[in-house]
Design a protein around this motif. Structure first.
Motif, PDB file in Angstrom:
ATOM      1  N   VAL A 222       9.744  -4.904  81.600  1.00  0.00           N
ATOM      2  CA  VAL A 222      10.699  -4.278  82.237  1.00  0.00           C
ATOM      3  C   VAL A 222      10.798  -2.990  82.155  1.00  0.00           C
ATOM      4  O   VAL A 222      11.096  -2.482  80.990  1.00  0.00           O
ATOM      5  N   ILE A 296       7.831  -5.710  85.788  1.00  0.00           N
ATOM      6  CA  ILE A 296       8.996  -5.920  86.929  1.00  0.00           C
ATOM      7  C   ILE A 296       9.703  -4.726  86.749  1.00  0.00           C
ATOM      8  O   ILE A 296      10.274  -4.072  85.734  1.00  0.00           O
ATOM      9  N   PRO A 298      13.526  -3.885  87.448  1.00  0.00           N
ATOM     10  CA  PRO A 298      14.743  -4.449  87.670  1.00  0.00           C
ATOM     11  C   PRO A 298      15.709  -3.909  88.789  1.00  0.00           C
ATOM     12  O   PRO A 298      16.581  -4.495  89.326  1.00  0.00           O
ATOM     13  N   GLU A 299      15.363  -2.456  88.800  1.00  0.00           N
ATOM     14  CA  GLU A 299      16.392  -1.725  89.527  1.00  0.00           C
ATOM     15  C   GLU A 299      16.375  -2.019  90.940  1.00  0.00           C
ATOM     16  O   GLU A 299      17.065  -1.781  91.888  1.00  0.00           O
ATOM     17  N   PHE A 311      20.611  -3.411  86.851  1.00  0.00           N
ATOM     18  CA  PHE A 311      19.334  -4.154  86.712  1.00  0.00           C
ATOM     19  C   PHE A 311      19.468  -5.673  87.160  1.00  0.00           C
ATOM     20  O   PHE A 311      20.636  -6.243  87.215  1.00  0.00           O
ATOM     21  N   LYS A 312      18.929  -6.028  88.401  1.00  0.00           N
ATOM     22  CA  LYS A 312      19.113  -7.400  88.890  1.00  0.00           C
ATOM     23  C   LYS A 312      18.804  -8.324  87.996  1.00  0.00           C
ATOM     24  O   LYS A 312      17.909  -8.472  87.220  1.00  0.00           O
ATOM     25  N   LYS A 313      19.767  -9.494  87.684  1.00  0.00           N
ATOM     26  CA  LYS A 313      19.534 -10.507  86.747  1.00  0.00           C
ATOM     27  C   LYS A 313      18.434 -11.538  87.003  1.00  0.00           C
ATOM     28  O   LYS A 313      18.111 -12.241  86.083  1.00  0.00           O
ATOM     29  N   SER A 315      15.095 -11.524  87.065  1.00  0.00           N
ATOM     30  CA  SER A 315      14.284 -11.130  86.176  1.00  0.00           C
ATOM     31  C   SER A 315      14.623 -11.608  84.702  1.00  0.00           C
ATOM     32  O   SER A 315      13.584 -11.932  83.867  1.00  0.00           O
ATOM     33  N   ALA A 380      20.588  -8.442  81.088  1.00  0.00           N
ATOM     34  CA  ALA A 380      20.280  -7.472  81.668  1.00  0.00           C
ATOM     35  C   ALA A 380      20.874  -6.017  81.395  1.00  0.00           C
ATOM     36  O   ALA A 380      20.260  -5.037  81.227  1.00  0.00           O
ATOM     37  N   LYS A 384      19.147  -2.955  79.974  1.00  0.00           N
ATOM     38  CA  LYS A 384      19.138  -1.605  80.560  1.00  0.00           C
ATOM     39  C   LYS A 384      19.802  -0.590  79.756  1.00  0.00           C
ATOM     40  O   LYS A 384      19.457   0.621  79.663  1.00  0.00           O
TER      41      LYS A 384
END
Length: 442
Positions: A222, A296, A298-299, A311-313, A315, A380, A384
Motif C-alpha cells: 500500500v 493498492i 488506499p486513498e 485510507f479506505k479500510k 484493503s 488503516a 497511513k
C-alpha cells in the motif's frame, strides 16, 4: 530532394542508435551511464541561480512583509493620503479577505491543487509578482523551452511508445507459455524491462531506501497516491499484481495483454460496486503465496504530494501482511500531481514529458500486520500515519473522495443527532431514531 531524404535517413539512424545504445539497453538491465545524474546536477545549479535572482528582486522591493504591501494596495484607492502609522478603515478589509480565504481554501480543497513552490522552477510562474526577473533568466527560460519541447519531448514520447508496445507484445507472447516457473520468470523480466524504459522516458531519477523491506510475494503493498506514474516508479524496482477496473480502448488492450502473463486483478464495473466480490478475489490472490504482491493505493484518488488522506479500510480487511511504501516527489523539477478535474490523461502525460524531470524518493517501510483487537479502520490509520511520517507528509483524516463528492448524508445525520441530544436531553436521545427519520422526510 534525394539529398534531403538521405540526410533525414542518416539523422533518424543516428537518433535511434543513440537512443537504443545509450538509453534503452542500459535501462533494460537496470544500469545507468550517469547522464541523468549530470543532467539533474545542472538543473539544480540553474534553479539555484533562479532562487538568488528572486531573493535579489525581493530585497530591492524591501521586505516590509506581505501584510504591509497588501494594505498599501488597499490604501492606494483612497483619495486622501494617509501618513505612516495612521489608522485606516480600509485596513480591516485585509483581515476580512484573509478570513474568507481561510474558509474557502480549506484543508481538503488545497490538497487537490498543485503544490506551491518557494521559487520559480522555469516551468510555471508560482508567483505572479515576478513577471520579469532578469535578462539572463529570460534567456535560460527560452532555451529551456526549446530543449524540453524540441529535444526531450520527442525522445520521451519515442521511449514511451516503445516501452508500451514492448509490454503488449512481450506479455502476449509470454502468455502462450504453459503455467510454469519459466513463464513467471519471463513475465517479471518483461514487466521490469518495459517499466524501466517508460521510466527513462520520463527522465525519472528514483532513490529507493530500505530495500530490505521490499514487498514479498503473497503480501499487499500500500502506498500514498500522487500520480498514475506511481505504478511506473514502484514497478521499476520490482513486479506487482495490479488491481483496478477493466477499461476499453488502448488501456483495455494493455490490460488484457498483461493479464495473460501475470495474475493481475481487473474488475468489471459491476464487480467494483460489489464489495464482497472484490474482497473475495483479493483474498484468494493473497492466499496463493506464489503470486506477486498486490499494489493498492488506499486513498482512492491522487493527492498533491503534500499529504496523505484517509485510507479506505477495504484493503486492510483482506488479511495477510501489509508492506507500506512512502512516495515523495521533488516538485522543483516537475509537478507530478494529476489534477484529474483539470487535465485528462493525455494532457497530463504531455505535461510530464515536457517537464524538466521526475525526481522521487521511495521508502520501503517494515511490514505491518493487524494487531489483536484492532479493527480494519484502526489498522488503516496506523499504516497511513507511518507512511506520512516517513515521507514528510501531512497526516490527514479527511476522505479524498470529497474531491468529487458531497459530504455523506450520514455525516450530516450524525451532527443532527448530536444537536438533538444536546437540545432535548435524555428524552431526545431516547427518541433519536424517530426524530432522525422525521428529519429525513422533511
Amino acid at each position: 530532394m534525394e539529398d534531403l531524404w538521405s540526410i533525414a535517413v542518416v539523422l533518424l539512424q543516428v537518433w535511434f542508435s543513440v537512443m537504443i545504445g545509450f538509453i534503452m539497453i542500459p535501462a533494460m538491465f537496470g544500469l545507468s551511464l550517469g547522464v541523468t545524474s549530470v543532467y539533474i546536477q545542472i538543473l539544480v545549479k540553474i534553479l539555484e541561480v533562479t532562487v538568488r535572482k528572486l531573493d535579489e528582486k525581493d530585497s530591492s522591493r524591501g521586505r516590509g512583509g506581505s501584510m504591509e504591501q497588501e494594505m498599501g494596495e488597499l490604501r492606494r484607492y483612497r483619495t486622501q493620503s494617509i501618513s505612516r502609522g495612521e489608522f485606516a478603515l480600509s485596513d480591516s478589509f485585509y483581515f476580512y479577505i484573509k478570513g474568507l480565504e481561510s474558509i474557502v481554501d480549506d484543508q481538503v480543497t488545497q490538497r487537490f491543487s498543485s503544490e506551491e513552490l518557494v521559487s520559480w522552477n522555469l516551468l510555471t510562474r508560482t508567483n505572479h509578482n515576478f513577471h520579469y526577473i532578469s535578462l539572463r533568466l529570460t534567456i535560460i527560460w527560452g532555451l529551456g523551452v526549446i530543449i524540453r519541447y524540441c529535444v526531450l519531448f520527442p525522445l520521451r514520447i519515442t521511449l514511451a511508445i516503445i516501452g508500451l508496445t514492448w509490454l503488449v507484445i512481450g506479455t502476449t507472447l509470454v502468455g502462450f507459455l504453459p503455467n510454469k516457473r519459466l513463464k513467471n520468470w519471463l513475465s517479471e523480466l518483461v514487466h521490469l524491462m518495459c517499466y524501466r524504459i517508460c521510466a527513462r522516458g520520463l527522465s525519472a531519477t528514483i532513490q529507493y531506501h530500505n530495500k530490505l523491506n521490499k514487498p514479498q510475494k503473497g503480501g499487499i503493498c500500500v502506498a500514498n497516491h500522487t500520480s498514475p506514474i506511481d505504478i511506473v516508479i514502484l514497478a521499476n524496482d520490482g513486479c506487482y499484481a495490479m488491481v483496478g477496473q477493466s477499461h476499453g480502448g488502448l488501456m483495455g488492450v494493455i490490460q488484457r495483454s498483461m493479464v495473460r502473463s501475470c495474475p493481475h486483478v481487473w474488475f468489471e464495473r459491476s464487480e467494483m460496486r460489489d464489495r464482497n466480490a472484490v474482497t473475495s478475489r483479493l483474498r484468494a490472490h493473497v492466499a496463493a503465496k506464489t503470486n506477486l504482491p498486490i499494489l493498492i493505493f488506499p486513498e482512492g484518488t491522487c493527492i498533491n504530494n503534500t499529504s496523505v488522506m484517509m485510507f479506505k479500510k477495504g484493503s486492510f480487511e483482506i488479511g495477510g501482511t501489509i508492506y507500506p511504501v512512502a512516495i515523495k516527489y521533488d516538485p522543483r523539477f516537475g509537478d507530478a500531481f494529476w489534477n484529474s478535474a483539470k487535465y485528462n490523461m493525455v494532457n497530463y502525460l504531455l505535461r510530464m514529458m515536457t517537464s524538466w524531470a521526475i525526481v522521487v524518493n521511495v521508502w520501503y517501510l517494515p511490514p505491518m500486520t493487524r494487531r489483536e483487537g484492532e479493527d480494519a479502520a484502526q489498522f488503516a490509520n496506523r499504516v497511513k500515519s507511518a507512511i506520512a511520517h516517513q515521507g514528510g507528509l501531512l497526516d490527514m483524516a479527511w476522505d479524498g473522495s470529497l474531491k468529487r463528492a458531497k459530504v455523506k448524508e450520514e455525516f450530516k445525520e450524525q451532527q443532527q443527532k448530536m444537536y438533538s441530544s444536546m437540545v432535548m436531553g435524555k428524552k431526545g436521545r431516547n427518541s433519536q431514531e424517530p426524530h432522525t427519520e422525521t428529519t429525513r422526510r422533511q
